[in-house]
Design a protein around this motif. Structure first.
Motif, PDB file in Angstrom:
ATOM      1  N   LYS A  53     -85.493  54.411 -63.550  1.00  0.00           N
ATOM      2  CA  LYS A  53     -85.650  55.836 -63.254  1.00  0.00           C
ATOM      3  C   LYS A  53     -86.262  56.625 -64.412  1.00  0.00           C
ATOM      4  N   GLY A  54     -86.451  55.967 -65.555  1.00  0.00           N
ATOM      5  CA  GLY A  54     -87.031  56.652 -66.703  1.00  0.00           C
ATOM      6  C   GLY A  54     -86.162  57.775 -67.216  1.00  0.00           C
ATOM      7  N   CYS A  55     -84.855  57.543 -67.280  1.00  0.00           N
ATOM      8  CA  CYS A  55     -83.921  58.588 -67.716  1.00  0.00           C
ATOM      9  C   CYS A  55     -82.987  58.041 -68.781  1.00  0.00           C
ATOM     10  N   GLY A  56     -82.175  58.923 -69.335  1.00  0.00           N
ATOM     11  CA  GLY A  56     -81.212  58.535 -70.351  1.00  0.00           C
ATOM     12  C   GLY A  56     -80.030  57.783 -69.759  1.00  0.00           C
ATOM     13  N   MET A  57     -79.223  57.219 -70.642  1.00  0.00           N
ATOM     14  CA  MET A  57     -78.102  56.390 -70.208  1.00  0.00           C
ATOM     15  C   MET A  57     -77.035  57.184 -69.451  1.00  0.00           C
ATOM     16  N   ARG A  58     -76.839  58.451 -69.791  1.00  0.00           N
ATOM     17  CA  ARG A  58     -75.794  59.211 -69.102  1.00  0.00           C
ATOM     18  C   ARG A  58     -76.139  59.401 -67.622  1.00  0.00           C
ATOM     19  N   LYS A  59     -77.346  59.876 -67.377  1.00  0.00           N
ATOM     20  CA  LYS A  59     -77.763  60.070 -65.993  1.00  0.00           C
ATOM     21  C   LYS A  59     -77.800  58.744 -65.254  1.00  0.00           C
ATOM     22  N   ALA A  60     -78.247  57.696 -65.935  1.00  0.00           N
ATOM     23  CA  ALA A  60     -78.282  56.371 -65.318  1.00  0.00           C
ATOM     24  C   ALA A  60     -76.885  55.916 -64.932  1.00  0.00           C
ATOM     25  N   ALA A  61     -75.891  56.187 -65.781  1.00  0.00           N
ATOM     26  CA  ALA A  61     -74.516  55.784 -65.490  1.00  0.00           C
ATOM     27  C   ALA A  61     -73.996  56.491 -64.247  1.00  0.00           C
ATOM     28  N   TYR A  62     -74.285  57.781 -64.143  1.00  0.00           N
ATOM     29  CA  TYR A  62     -73.839  58.523 -62.958  1.00  0.00           C
ATOM     30  C   TYR A  62     -74.528  58.004 -61.709  1.00  0.00           C
ATOM     31  N   MET A  63     -75.802  57.661 -61.814  1.00  0.00           N
ATOM     32  CA  MET A  63     -76.513  57.159 -60.638  1.00  0.00           C
ATOM     33  C   MET A  63     -75.979  55.795 -60.203  1.00  0.00           C
ATOM     34  N   VAL A  64     -75.653  54.928 -61.150  1.00  0.00           N
ATOM     35  CA  VAL A  64     -75.051  53.635 -60.806  1.00  0.00           C
ATOM     36  C   VAL A  64     -73.726  53.852 -60.084  1.00  0.00           C
ATOM     37  N   ALA A  65     -72.898  54.734 -60.621  1.00  0.00           N
ATOM     38  CA  ALA A  65     -71.590  54.996 -60.017  1.00  0.00           C
ATOM     39  C   ALA A  65     -71.728  55.602 -58.627  1.00  0.00           C
ATOM     40  N   ILE A  66     -72.596  56.600 -58.508  1.00  0.00           N
ATOM     41  CA  ILE A  66     -72.760  57.286 -57.223  1.00  0.00           C
ATOM     42  C   ILE A  66     -73.329  56.336 -56.175  1.00  0.00           C
ATOM     43  N   LYS A  67     -74.246  55.480 -56.575  1.00  0.00           N
ATOM     44  CA  LYS A  67     -74.787  54.497 -55.637  1.00  0.00           C
ATOM     45  C   LYS A  67     -73.674  53.614 -55.081  1.00  0.00           C
ATOM     46  N   GLN A  68     -72.792  53.157 -55.927  1.00  0.00           N
ATOM     47  CA  GLN A  68     -71.684  52.315 -55.492  1.00  0.00           C
ATOM     48  C   GLN A  68     -70.767  53.080 -54.533  1.00  0.00           C
ATOM     49  N   LEU A  69     -70.480  54.334 -54.858  1.00  0.00           N
ATOM     50  CA  LEU A  69     -69.610  55.143 -54.006  1.00  0.00           C
ATOM     51  C   LEU A  69     -70.258  55.448 -52.661  1.00  0.00           C
ATOM     52  N   VAL A  70     -71.564  55.705 -52.675  1.00  0.00           N
ATOM     53  CA  VAL A  70     -72.278  56.002 -51.426  1.00  0.00           C
ATOM     54  C   VAL A  70     -72.309  54.779 -50.518  1.00  0.00           C
ATOM     55  N   LEU A  71     -72.490  53.606 -51.078  1.00  0.00           N
ATOM     56  CA  LEU A  71     -72.449  52.386 -50.275  1.00  0.00           C
ATOM     57  C   LEU A  71     -71.101  52.253 -49.563  1.00  0.00           C
ATOM     58  N   ALA A  72     -70.012  52.590 -50.269  1.00  0.00           N
ATOM     59  CA  ALA A  72     -68.684  52.534 -49.662  1.00  0.00           C
ATOM     60  C   ALA A  72     -68.522  53.624 -48.608  1.00  0.00           C
ATOM     61  N   LEU A  73     -69.027  54.812 -48.904  1.00  0.00           N
ATOM     62  CA  LEU A  73     -68.960  55.910 -47.935  1.00  0.00           C
ATOM     63  C   LEU A  73     -69.681  55.533 -46.640  1.00  0.00           C
ATOM     64  N   GLN A  74     -70.853  54.957 -46.786  1.00  0.00           N
ATOM     65  CA  GLN A  74     -71.635  54.581 -45.601  1.00  0.00           C
ATOM     66  C   GLN A  74     -70.968  53.450 -44.833  1.00  0.00           C
ATOM     67  N   ALA A  75     -70.403  52.493 -45.553  1.00  0.00           N
ATOM     68  CA  ALA A  75     -69.720  51.385 -44.888  1.00  0.00           C
ATOM     69  C   ALA A  75     -68.536  51.879 -44.066  1.00  0.00           C
ATOM     70  N   ARG A  76     -67.882  52.923 -44.537  1.00  0.00           N
ATOM     71  CA  ARG A  76     -66.719  53.470 -43.845  1.00  0.00           C
ATOM     72  C   ARG A  76     -67.092  54.519 -42.794  1.00  0.00           C
ATOM     73  N   GLY A  77     -68.385  54.881 -42.743  1.00  0.00           N
ATOM     74  CA  GLY A  77     -68.814  55.854 -41.754  1.00  0.00           C
ATOM     75  C   GLY A  77     -68.572  57.291 -42.144  1.00  0.00           C
ATOM     76  N   TRP A  78     -68.386  57.545 -43.432  1.00  0.00           N
ATOM     77  CA  TRP A  78     -68.156  58.905 -43.906  1.00  0.00           C
ATOM     78  C   TRP A  78     -69.450  59.706 -43.992  1.00  0.00           C
ATOM     79  N   CYS A  79     -70.578  59.016 -44.030  1.00  0.00           N
ATOM     80  CA  CYS A  79     -71.861  59.700 -44.050  1.00  0.00           C
ATOM     81  C   CYS A  79     -72.861  58.860 -43.278  1.00  0.00           C
ATOM     82  N   GLN A  80     -73.991  59.468 -42.927  1.00  0.00           N
ATOM     83  CA  GLN A  80     -74.978  58.789 -42.106  1.00  0.00           C
ATOM     84  C   GLN A  80     -75.626  57.643 -42.864  1.00  0.00           C
ATOM     85  N   ASN A  81     -76.042  56.631 -42.137  1.00  0.00           N
ATOM     86  CA  ASN A  81     -76.768  55.516 -42.740  1.00  0.00           C
ATOM     87  C   ASN A  81     -78.197  55.927 -43.016  1.00  0.00           C
ATOM     88  N   GLY A  82     -78.453  56.273 -44.247  1.00  0.00           N
ATOM     89  CA  GLY A  82     -79.795  56.699 -44.618  1.00  0.00           C
ATOM     90  C   GLY A  82     -80.609  55.549 -45.166  1.00  0.00           C
TER      91      GLY A  82
END
Length: 435
Positions: free
Chosen positions: A401-430
């Motif tokens: 993403k061409g960004c610093g480690m802090r933003k990268a860490a949040y994106m890694v975490a959020i990606k993992q959480l979004v995958l779980a949200l989608q698997a559980r049907g909490w948000c649309q499958n985008g």
């Protein structure tokens, strides 16, 4: 208003930035960068549950003091929430909320099946004797019992809480439930279900991430210099492990003051000095040094291992370290972080750097569940594998993403959480390819 008054006012504003607002801003920025729907931000930006309790305690002088306690549970889509309990006079509800979100991020980065929780009591534990502190510990756990449990929310030690206090708390919980439930709390004494390696886990994890960062920037640790702010459990363990790696630690500060020795401090002797009940400032054969002076030293590694909001717009320009390893939670303000990134400083963000503690807490919880306990070598090996994998996930995301480690860490975490949200049907499958 004079120039001096303006400077004091600005300094107060910088050091008192709201950690809850900071973490929400970081989540929003990462959600936008990942191209996710705004609804994801609204799910992640606040805890799913927060409890505030009153804890009246009778002190030995007959006075009754009614303390305020909190427990925040951010998100449990990956598993039960998990996080420490801190006893500190400056605990606030927003701080506890922010810390619970950070715990979710740490677990997601390390791919632990846990969510984020955090607790706190507004108290100066130094003003209580041992009996009063035990009563406060037991009373706090009684008050939050309805929302905790080994399958719901698992507390642990944090600032100013200890394995002994965790033992009081789990004993109280077991009395209420009527049987032994070791998986309720982690960070316990080993004799009642604690894990080998837990006490040093956060500091060991800090060392591992520093080692990985040093490899990334071709820094030879055997020739490197470091300074550490804070010499509690995390700071002292970090000093020990860095010293074993050959790093020359030239300065350490804590609440008592600071010490500096250009040729390197005798870490083994210093650790023994503190264990004997002494404070850093009283250690001889060194020069005194302030935090401001230490941050500005020409060193390779700076480890803030104390409290929030220490690296600011005022002192970040003076920092010369090649690596800043955030052993504390939230030690950098957004302005301080931006200045360091512009200078090319390699920042190891807190939600990665100090995740060793929750990782070994997870191991302890697993051992409690199995009723089978690991040797320390296995704990340390598993921790190393998890920390290295987490570092690589964040480092790779930053490059992509061409960004610093802090933003990268949040994106890694959020990606993992979004995958779980989608698997559980909490948000649309985008379109997950955007992530």
């Amino acid at each position: 208003m004079t120039v001096e008054e303006h400077k004091v006012e600005a300094d107060i504003a910088t050091h008192n930035q709201n950690p809850y607002e900071i973490v929400q801003s970081l989540i929003k920025d990462s959600v936008d960068t990942l191209g996710l729907e705004e609804s994801i931000y609204h799910i992640l930006k606040k805890p799913m549950r927060v409890l505030e309790v009153a804890i009246p305690i009778r002190k030995d002088n007959g006075e009754i003091v009614n303390y305020t306690g909190y427990r925040s549970q951010h998100l449990d889509i990956l598993g039960p929430t998990k996080g420490g309990i801190r006893f500190h006079p400056d605990v606030t509800l927003d701080e506890v909320k922010a810390l619970s979100i950070w715990m979710s991020m740490k677990s997601a980065i390390l791919e632990l099946p846990l969510g984020g929780g955090k607790g706190g009591v507004i108290v100066n534990p130094k003003e209580l004797n041992s009996r009063e502190l035990e009563e406060l510990s037991r009373s706090y756990i009684r008050k939050i019992t309805p929302i905790i449990g080994p399958k719901k929310d698992i507390p642990a030690p944090d600032m100013n809480t200890t394995p002994e206090m965790m033992a009081w708390m789990i004993d109280e919980y077991d009395k209420l439930e009527g049987y032994n439930i070791p998986g309720l709390i982690t960070g316990k004494p080993i004799i009642i279900g604690g894990s080998q390696g837990r006490l040093e886990a956060t500091g060991r994890g800090v060392m591992i991430t520093i080692r990985e960062a040093a490899n990334a920037i071709d820094l030879d640790l055997s020739r490197a210099t470091a300074a550490i702010q804070g010499f509690g459990n995390v700071g002292s363990a970090t000093a020990h492990f860095l010293h074993e790696c050959g790093v020359k630690i030239v300065a350490i500060t804590d609440a008592s003051g600071g010490i500096y020795h250009k040729e390197g401090l005798n870490i083994k002797e210093l650790l023994e000095f503190v264990v004997d009940g002494n404070v850093i400032a009283d250690y001889s054969h060194c020069q005194p040094i302030s935090n401001e002076e230490m941050f500005a030293l020409p060193i390779d590694i700076l480890v803030p291992a104390a409290i929030e909001n220490q690296i600011t717009a005022e002192n970040a320009p003076t920092i010369q370290a090649k690596i800043v390893a955030e052993a504390a939670n939230g030690p950098s303000t957004p302005e301080g972080n931006d200045i360091l990134e512009e200078k090319g400083t390699f920042i190891i963000p807190d939600i990665l750097c100090n995740a060793g503690g929750v990782t070994v807490s997870y191991f302890e919880w697993v051992q409690n569940t199995m009723n089978y306990y690991w040797k320390e070598e296995k704990v340390n090996k598993e921790l190393e594998e998890r920390m290295i994998a987490g570092f690589q996930r964040v480092f790779t995301m930053g490059r992509e993403k061409g960004c610093g480690m802090r933003k990268a860490a949040y994106m890694v975490a959020i990606k993992q959480l979004v995958l779980a949200l989608q698997a559980r049907g909490w948000c649309q499958n985008g379109d997950l390819s955007k992530m």
